[in-house]
Design a protein around this motif. Structure first.
Motif, mmCIF file in Angstrom:
data_model
loop_
_atom_site.group_PDB
_atom_site.id
_atom_site.type_symbol
_atom_site.label_atom_id
_atom_site.label_comp_id
_atom_site.label_asym_id
_atom_site.label_seq_id
_atom_site.Cartn_x
_atom_site.Cartn_y
_atom_site.Cartn_z
ATOM 1 N N THR A 25 0.856 -1.191 0.000
ATOM 2 C CA THR A 25 0.000 0.000 0.000
ATOM 3 C C THR A 25 0.886 1.231 0.000
ATOM 4 O OG1 THR A 25 -1.778 1.143 1.172
ATOM 5 C CG2 THR A 25 -0.264 -0.127 2.540
ATOM 6 N N VAL A 26 0.726 2.044 -1.022
ATOM 7 C CA VAL A 26 1.616 3.197 -1.234
ATOM 8 C C VAL A 26 0.798 4.413 -1.646
ATOM 9 C CG1 VAL A 26 3.623 1.800 -1.861
ATOM 10 C CG2 VAL A 26 1.991 2.495 -3.626
ATOM 11 N N HIS A 27 1.421 5.577 -1.608
ATOM 12 C CA HIS A 27 0.753 6.824 -1.964
ATOM 13 C C HIS A 27 1.128 7.224 -3.384
ATOM 14 C CE1 HIS A 27 -1.848 9.446 0.339
ATOM 15 N NE2 HIS A 27 -1.436 10.467 -0.391
ATOM 16 N N SER A 28 0.123 7.673 -4.139
ATOM 17 C CA SER A 28 0.384 8.076 -5.516
ATOM 18 C C SER A 28 0.654 9.571 -5.582
ATOM 19 C CB SER A 28 -0.819 7.732 -6.405
ATOM 20 O OG SER A 28 -1.839 8.698 -6.259
ATOM 21 N N ALA A 67 -1.308 -2.547 -4.173
ATOM 22 C CA ALA A 67 -0.721 -3.446 -5.161
ATOM 23 C C ALA A 67 -1.019 -4.864 -4.688
ATOM 24 C CB ALA A 67 0.780 -3.208 -5.287
ATOM 25 N N TYR A 68 -2.079 -5.449 -5.233
ATOM 26 C CA TYR A 68 -2.563 -6.717 -4.703
ATOM 27 C C TYR A 68 -1.535 -7.832 -4.813
ATOM 28 C CZ TYR A 68 -7.087 -4.342 -4.995
ATOM 29 O OH TYR A 68 -8.118 -3.458 -4.831
ATOM 30 N N ASN A 69 -0.745 -7.847 -5.881
ATOM 31 C CA ASN A 69 0.205 -8.949 -6.047
ATOM 32 C C ASN A 69 1.415 -8.827 -5.127
ATOM 33 O OD1 ASN A 69 1.298 -6.786 -7.362
ATOM 34 N ND2 ASN A 69 1.908 -7.907 -9.212
ATOM 35 N N ARG A 70 1.510 -7.704 -4.410
ATOM 36 C CA ARG A 70 2.558 -7.581 -3.399
ATOM 37 C C ARG A 70 2.072 -8.012 -2.017
ATOM 38 N NH1 ARG A 70 5.231 -1.602 -4.144
ATOM 39 N NH2 ARG A 70 6.160 -1.879 -6.211
ATOM 40 N N CYS A 71 0.779 -7.856 -1.782
ATOM 41 C CA CYS A 71 0.238 -8.051 -0.441
ATOM 42 C C CYS A 71 0.386 -9.507 -0.001
ATOM 43 C CB CYS A 71 -1.230 -7.645 -0.405
ATOM 44 S SG CYS A 71 -1.989 -7.831 1.213
ATOM 45 N N GLY A 83 -6.157 -13.966 1.026
ATOM 46 C CA GLY A 83 -4.937 -13.585 1.740
ATOM 47 C C GLY A 83 -4.442 -12.190 1.469
ATOM 48 N N VAL A 84 -5.211 -11.368 0.725
ATOM 49 C CA VAL A 84 -4.766 -9.995 0.469
ATOM 50 C C VAL A 84 -5.770 -9.014 1.054
ATOM 51 C CG1 VAL A 84 -3.623 -10.714 -1.669
ATOM 52 C CG2 VAL A 84 -5.905 -9.720 -1.778
ATOM 53 N N MET A 85 -5.280 -7.792 1.296
ATOM 54 C CA MET A 85 -6.130 -6.716 1.777
ATOM 55 C C MET A 85 -6.697 -5.951 0.590
ATOM 56 S SD MET A 85 -5.933 -6.904 5.100
ATOM 57 C CE MET A 85 -6.900 -5.426 5.360
ATOM 58 N N GLU A 86 -7.877 -5.369 0.793
ATOM 59 C CA GLU A 86 -8.440 -4.506 -0.222
ATOM 60 C C GLU A 86 -9.248 -3.416 0.442
ATOM 61 O OE1 GLU A 86 -12.352 -6.400 -1.955
ATOM 62 O OE2 GLU A 86 -10.756 -7.925 -2.002
#
Length: 1015
Positions: free
Chosen positions: A855-858, A866-870, A921-924
């Motif tokens: 989770t990052v700031h744009s 970034a779901y594939n990182r979580c 297993g990921v956050m959203e």
């Protein structure tokens, strides 16, 4: 801000019950299933939590390396001949209609995936209800009837047609009656088809039957003014509104339209002049409208008529039969004050009543006549056609059928075997009818009794039109070819009537060419194509005239008094029961829609069930605990439902929602809740849904799946409200607008050179309806988890509507200068609704604790995932003070455990291809509909122009009829959102934590009685 007020989400939080305290000791509902996950990965089941990331890190690395291996590439097959109107990856929009509203339907590669309101819709101005938002899912419902059926078996259409025409001809020749039973038909073309059918079969008669009827209003207007119409109400022209049991912001007649009108007198624009309307509500159960009222008084169902009589007496200076004092001194005082308010606002006031009693509606008409409401706030010359049901005609049909006089009956969009109060009577009657045809697209309770099922198209597969209100005509056009072997009901009627034109598209087109296109100055093929692009035609409304009341007030008052005496509950085990319609499941038609089943009720926040809402003090008297299953018995019928403690419920009453207890809705809706329609009764020409019942405990307990108390703010300042009087004195006192909080940062500030996406939410405009929740679900592929998972606090909604109750310090209120004990004080609570979603904080606490930068700031102010990182640590959820992040416990879209909800071969077609479906297993959480932002920017770039303010609307914003949500670019000082955030009512939730949220809320303002009466 009223410093004496204490806010609480539910009775668990107010009373700090042991269960609530225990749950809120932990950030998460339950720990991660570490053993299950690790054992599945071939790892030691006793791996400590701190080693979990190491284990996953290795696993992720191995998978990444494996993914780098070369594999054969399988190319997808492109269009050999691409349809001109389809460009892969680009959405098409079609105009259509749903429930009388003009809509826009978004399609991708030929499949409808989203419904939006048409900005030109005169009812909601582009907003849309939760039911309309969810309706796209019904298109892909695997429980739909896939082929026509004859005597219980699939049959080809030509065989069905031969059989039906033969039976109709035999009924006509044998002197038998033919009846067409439909829900309200306001389609001009469909009405013409019905007329053609009756012309072919003169023994036929069309009967409008509505499960939740407004016959009382229609018949009262016939008696009062000689016009059997449902009026068009104009709440935007009312300075004073008094409602007696009418949930006009929710399910009463036209909730989206009335919400838009109502809020226009109470939102930021209205408050700029330091004025707003005043709304006084008398009701038994806490309704959505009651939660928004300036003054709300709980009264028993049997006392609603007494309220109307008292209002009439005060305005007319007379004493009608049945005049009596109310059991509540506070309500008695409120009636007197309400009468004074109405008197002072003649010509700018309106009184509405939710009852289906003709007598109560006649008295309401008399009151509005005294107020000069006709021609201003009430319009009889441009009526609503949304409901035309005639209860007496349907009862007459049943009696005819029981006598053996009916040879054929046809059901269209009507399911009386479920929602008629005397279903047994109906079934017995249908046993004497030879031809029974259902056009239902589901094998519902009525279709199961028919020997012919001719499945109708879904509305997104259909041609047609709508005329919901006088002067407004909208078109219905298909957005996809039929998914199953269905046929439009109107076309079936044309075929059976052997009409010259049997293709319904040609029929609709011809009808418009001859009758309606000219109303908009259109004609010919060009005019037809213009209609299909705009979606509607509006004509100049007729001049609204005053109406002279000619009803019998005395007779109406006497009838009210007689019925009230029968209704008043007596005995310790007796209770007054009111059946009501909620805004999600409604009358039961949408029971098989999982998005609506999982939509929390706007007041109770219960999902997947109906229940007996009861006042805590009355429950204590009966020895009932929340969750206890109680048995309700009346009129030879009984149900067992769980009890819910509802603050604001009138003492001695309970409220239960209709629309549940279906047996043939489909795998989602079957056996969800209990059917309470059989409690209703027919008297004085209309169906009544209030009665006296006995109540007893069964000894069983059934916990409800509520979403409201899953999180706690631990008493922090999240809600701010004030009165109009205090707001006029000091507009910034409640909000603290302009007060700077100290800001600290360990990092450099984010640079946002072009866009800074932010949001403003007006608490005065949000009615708590929940349409935004469903719109977000549809747009962002949010899964349904089911009742058991909701009870485990695992719902996945990205936006929630928090509902807060409040009263004075220590849970006490003062009424007539005396303190009432704590439980009784729960009768008099105020409510605030607050949409809560990811705040996209500039100092987002979730970002600093993520070990994998998921989770990052744009550079545009968005908090992105970034779901594939979580890897699912849930540290971000732990660190979020707003509790707006969701964890995927399962792979909901592909797990067989959720097959009954969304996971089947058809329902996945509704997925938005622009939004990734998230894995276990990921956050959203809310993304501010980043896909819409990117699409808007791309369109502006292609057209070589700057992005315009308002061009991008997020899903929750677009569906809100009340315009409670504003989204845009803060870097543009002229943008609507920039102006809204500069409002003196704007504050930021928990800004003292230095998280710098990107959503500003505008203080709730109430125009309560202590405010001086407006001129």
């Amino acid at each position: 801000m009223d410093s004496k007020k204490k806010y609480w989400k539910g009775l668990e939080e107010l009373n700090r019950t042991p269960e609530f305290v225990e749950k809120n000791k932990h950030e998460f509902a339950e720990p991660l299933p570490i053993e299950e996950v690790l054992s599945g990965a071939g790892l030691a089941s006793k791996t400590p939590r701190r080693d979990f990331l190491k284990a996953l890190g290795f696993g992720v690395g191995a998978v990444t390396l494996a993914a780098c291996q070369k594999v054969p590439v399988h190319k997808s097959i492109p269009y050999l001949i691409k349809p001109e109107e389809v460009t892969p990856g680009v959405a098409n929009y079609y105009t259509s209609s749903h429930d009388g509203h003009a809509i826009l339907v978004k399609t991708r590669e030929g499949r409808p995936i989203k419904v939006e309101g048409n900005p030109g819709d005169v009812l909601s101005g582009g907003g849309l209800s939760s039911q309309s938002q969810a309706s796209v899912l019904d298109l892909y419902d695997n429980n739909r009837v896939k082929d026509p059926q004859l005597n219980g078996n699939d049959a080809p259409w030509d065989e069905v047609d031969r059989f039906v025409k033969q039976q109709l001809a035999a009924a006509q020749a044998g002197g038998k009656k033919i009846r067409i039973i439909t829900s309200t038909v306001n389609s001009p073309s469909a009405q013409a088809v019905l007329a053609d059918f009756v012309a072919k079969y003169p023994a036929a008669k069309h009967i409008n039957y509505d499960a939740y009827s407004y016959t009382g209003i229609i018949q009262a207007n016939q008696q009062s003014f000689g016009k059997a119409v449902l009026p068009h109400y104009n709440f935007d022209k009312a300075d004073v509104i008094v409602s007696v049991g009418a949930d006009f912001l929710g399910s009463w007649i036209s909730g989206e339209e009335f919400s838009r009108q109502y809020v226009s007198k109470r939102n930021s624009k209205a408050l700029e002049s330091k004025k707003m309307s005043r709304h006084i509500q008398f009701e038994a159960g806490m309704s959505l409208t009651g939660t928004n009222a300036d003054v709300r008084m709980p009264v028993k169902v049997s006392e609603e008529g007494a309220v109307l009589v008292a209002l009439y007496n005060a305005l007319a200076g007379t004493t009608l039969p049945g005049t009596k004092k109310l059991s509540s001194p506070a309500a008695e005082k409120a009636v007197v004050l309400a009468a004074k308010e109405l008197q002072a606002a003649k010509g700018r006031a309106v009184v509405v009543t939710g009852s289906n009693s003709v007598a109560k509606q006649v008295l309401t008409n008399a009151i509005n006549g005294l107020l000069g409401s006709y021609g201003t706030t009430i319009d009889l010359d441009n009526p609503s056609y949304q409901y035309k049901g005639n209860d007496a005609e349907f009862v007459q049909f049943i009696n005819e059928a029981k006598r053996g006089e009916v040879g054929a009956v046809i059901f269209l969009n009507a399911n009386p075997a479920y929602d008629y109060f005397n279903a047994k009577d109906l079934k017995d009657a249908l046993g004497k009818v030879k031809l029974k045809v259902s056009f239902s697209d589901h094998d519902d309770e009525t279709a199961a009794l028919c020997n012919v099922v001719a499945p109708n198209h879904h509305y997104l597969e259909s041609w047609g039109d709508s005329n919901a209100i006088a002067g407004f005509y909208s078109v219905v056009q298909p957005t996809i070819n039929p998914v199953f072997n269905t046929r439009q009901a109107e076309q079936s009627l044309l075929i059976w009537a052997e009409a010259p034109v049997q293709d319904y598209y040609a029929y609709v087109k011809n009808y418009w060419s001859k009758n309606l296109l000219a109303l908009a100055g259109l004609s010919g093929e060009a005019g037809w194509e213009t209609l299909l692009q705009t979606g509607y035609v509006k004509t100049t409304p007729a001049a609204a005239s005053t109406a002279a009341f000619a009803g019998n007030v005395t007779a109406a008052a006497q009838t009210i008094a007689d019925n009230a005496s029968k209704m008043a509950a007596s005995g310790d085990d007796k209770v007054e029961v009111q059946l009501y319609l909620n805004t999600s499941i409604g009358d039961g038609k949408y029971a098989n829609n999982p998005w609506l089943q999982e939509l929390p009720d706007g007041v109770s926040k219960v999902t997947w069930d109906n229940y007996a809402a009861i006042a805590p003090k009355f429950a204590e008297k009966l020895g009932i605990e929340e969750g206890d299953v109680v048995k309700i018995e009346a009129n030879g019928y009984s149900v067992e439902v769980p009890a819910l403690f509802q603050p604001g419920q009138a003492q001695g009453t309970i409220s239960i929602a209709v629309g549940y207890g279906r047996t043939k809705a489909g795998v989602v809706g079957n056996e969800v809740g209990k059917n309470v329609y059989p409690f209703a009764s027919f008297r004085d020409g209309s169906i009544h849904k209030a009665f006296v019942a006995s109540i007893s405990k069964t000894g069983d307990v059934s916990p409800l799946a509520q979403t409201q108390t899953h999180h706690s703010y631990e008493g922090r300042d999240v809600i701010r409200e004030t009165t109009l009087k205090d707001f006029v004195k000091d507009p910034t006192a409640a909000s603290g607008h302009g007060v700077e909080h100290k800001k600290y940062s360990l990092w450099d500030e984010h640079d946002r050179p072009t866009y800074d996406w932010v949001m403003a939410i007006d608490l005065n405009a949000c009615t708590g309806c929940g349409a935004c929740i469903v719109a977000c679900n549809v747009e962002n592929n949010i899964p349904v988890v089911g009742k058991d998972e909701v009870k485990r606090r695992r719902e996945m909604h990205w936006i929630r509507i928090d509902r807060y109750y409040s009263f004075h310090e220590e849970g006490k209120v003062v009424t007539e200068e005396r303190e009432i004990d704590d439980l009784a004080s729960l009768d008099h609570v105020t409510v605030v609704h607050q949409p809560m979603l990811c705040q996209h904080c500039d100092h987002a606490p979730c970002e600093t604790v993520c070990p994998v930068l998921a989770t990052v700031h744009s550079s545009e102010g968005l908090n992105q995932m970034a779901y594939n990182r979580c890897v699912g640590t849930r540290y971000c959820a732990n660190n979020c003070p707003y509790k707006v992040r969701r964890f995927n416990w399962f792979n909901y879209w592909n797990d067989s455990r959720f097959d009954n909800y969304l996971n089947n071969e058809h329902t996945q077609l509704v997925l938005n291809p622009d939004v990734t479906t998230r894995f276990r297993g990921v956050m959203e959480k809310c993304s501010f509909c980043v896909q819409r932002i990117q699409a808007g920017k791309l369109k502006a770039k292609i057209e070589n122009r700057p992005l315009l303010d308002g061009e991008i609307k997020v899903a929750c914003q677009q569906t809100c009829s009340a315009n409670a949500i504003i989204f845009g670019n803060r870097n543009d000082p002229n943008s609507e959102v920039s102006k809204a955030l500069k409002s003196e009512r704007t504050y930021y939730v928990l800004e003292e934590l230095n998280v710098q949220p990107g959503i500003g809320y505008q203080v709730k303002v109430r125009n309560s009685f202590e405010t001086e009466t407006q001129a």
